[in-house]
Design a protein around this motif. Structure first.
Motif, short mmCIF file in Angstrom:
data_model
loop_
_atom_site.label_atom_id
_atom_site.label_comp_id
_atom_site.label_asym_id
_atom_site.label_seq_id
_atom_site.Cartn_x
_atom_site.Cartn_y
_atom_site.Cartn_z
N GLY A 24 -2.43 -4.53 -33.80
CA GLY A 24 -1.93 -5.33 -32.60
C GLY A 24 -1.93 -6.76 -32.88
N ARG A 25 -1.53 -7.49 -31.93
CA ARG A 25 -1.42 -9.02 -32.25
C ARG A 25 -2.25 -9.79 -31.47
NH1 ARG A 25 3.41 -6.61 -30.62
NH2 ARG A 25 5.18 -6.90 -31.86
N ILE A 26 -2.74 -10.71 -32.20
CA ILE A 26 -3.78 -11.51 -31.79
C ILE A 26 -3.42 -13.00 -31.25
CG2 ILE A 26 -6.10 -12.74 -32.16
CD1 ILE A 26 -6.81 -9.94 -33.90
N PRO A 27 -3.31 -13.33 -30.14
CA PRO A 27 -2.82 -14.63 -29.68
C PRO A 27 -3.71 -15.70 -30.40
CG PRO A 27 -3.27 -13.32 -27.79
CD PRO A 27 -3.57 -12.41 -28.92
N LEU A 46 -15.82 -14.94 -24.10
CA LEU A 46 -14.76 -15.19 -23.18
C LEU A 46 -14.18 -13.58 -23.16
CD1 LEU A 46 -13.32 -18.04 -25.24
CD2 LEU A 46 -14.16 -18.37 -22.99
N GLN A 47 -14.80 -12.55 -22.41
CA GLN A 47 -14.49 -11.29 -22.55
C GLN A 47 -13.19 -11.06 -21.73
OE1 GLN A 47 -17.61 -9.33 -20.42
NE2 GLN A 47 -18.84 -9.35 -22.42
N VAL A 51 -7.07 -12.82 -25.74
CA VAL A 51 -7.45 -12.81 -27.31
C VAL A 51 -8.64 -11.78 -27.31
CG1 VAL A 51 -8.63 -13.94 -29.27
CG2 VAL A 51 -7.01 -15.11 -27.99
N ALA A 52 -9.75 -11.87 -26.68
CA ALA A 52 -10.90 -11.01 -26.48
C ALA A 52 -10.44 -9.39 -26.41
CB ALA A 52 -12.11 -11.26 -25.62
N ALA A 57 -9.09 -4.07 -28.09
CA ALA A 57 -8.20 -3.00 -28.23
C ALA A 57 -7.96 -2.64 -29.62
CB ALA A 57 -6.72 -3.44 -27.74
N ILE A 58 -7.95 -3.70 -30.66
CA ILE A 58 -7.80 -3.43 -32.05
C ILE A 58 -9.25 -2.76 -32.63
CG2 ILE A 58 -7.67 -4.42 -34.37
CD1 ILE A 58 -5.93 -6.44 -32.79
#
Length: 89
Positions: A24-27, A46-47, A51-52, A57-58
């Motif tokens: 995945g991609r993490i902003p 920060l659920q 980003v969270a 997902a990862i």
């Protein structure tokens, strides 16, 4: 909108080239550093942040891919060694 600071697609290309799944991609988010400075894990603090949610997902992908692995294995050094208290010497 989304800003691609480091370009886009490099992680996917690398995963494909070395034969591993792309997770995945993490902003980038400054709140991650802020919550870390405060001693709060951002994924819990920060659920609802993108980003969270991407981290979650990862984590779910990793857990699904490793489900059952290592369940019958003892920790390195054996279970007895892992339970021993430090001797102080």
């Amino acid at each position: 909108g989304r800003v691609e600071v480091f370009g886009s697609g490099g992680g996917e290309r690398l995963a494909l080239r070395v034969g591993v799944p792309f997770l995945g991609r993490i902003p980038l988010d400054p709140h991650v550093a802020e919550s870390g400075d405060q001693g709060k894990p951002f994924a819990a603090y920060l659920q609802q942040s993108p980003v969270a949610q991407e981290f979650q997902a990862i984590v779910e992908k990793v857990l699904a891919a490793t489900k059952g692995e290592g369940e019958d294995q003892e920790p390195e050094g054996g279970a007895a060694q892992a339970r021993e208290a430090p001797s102080g010497s």
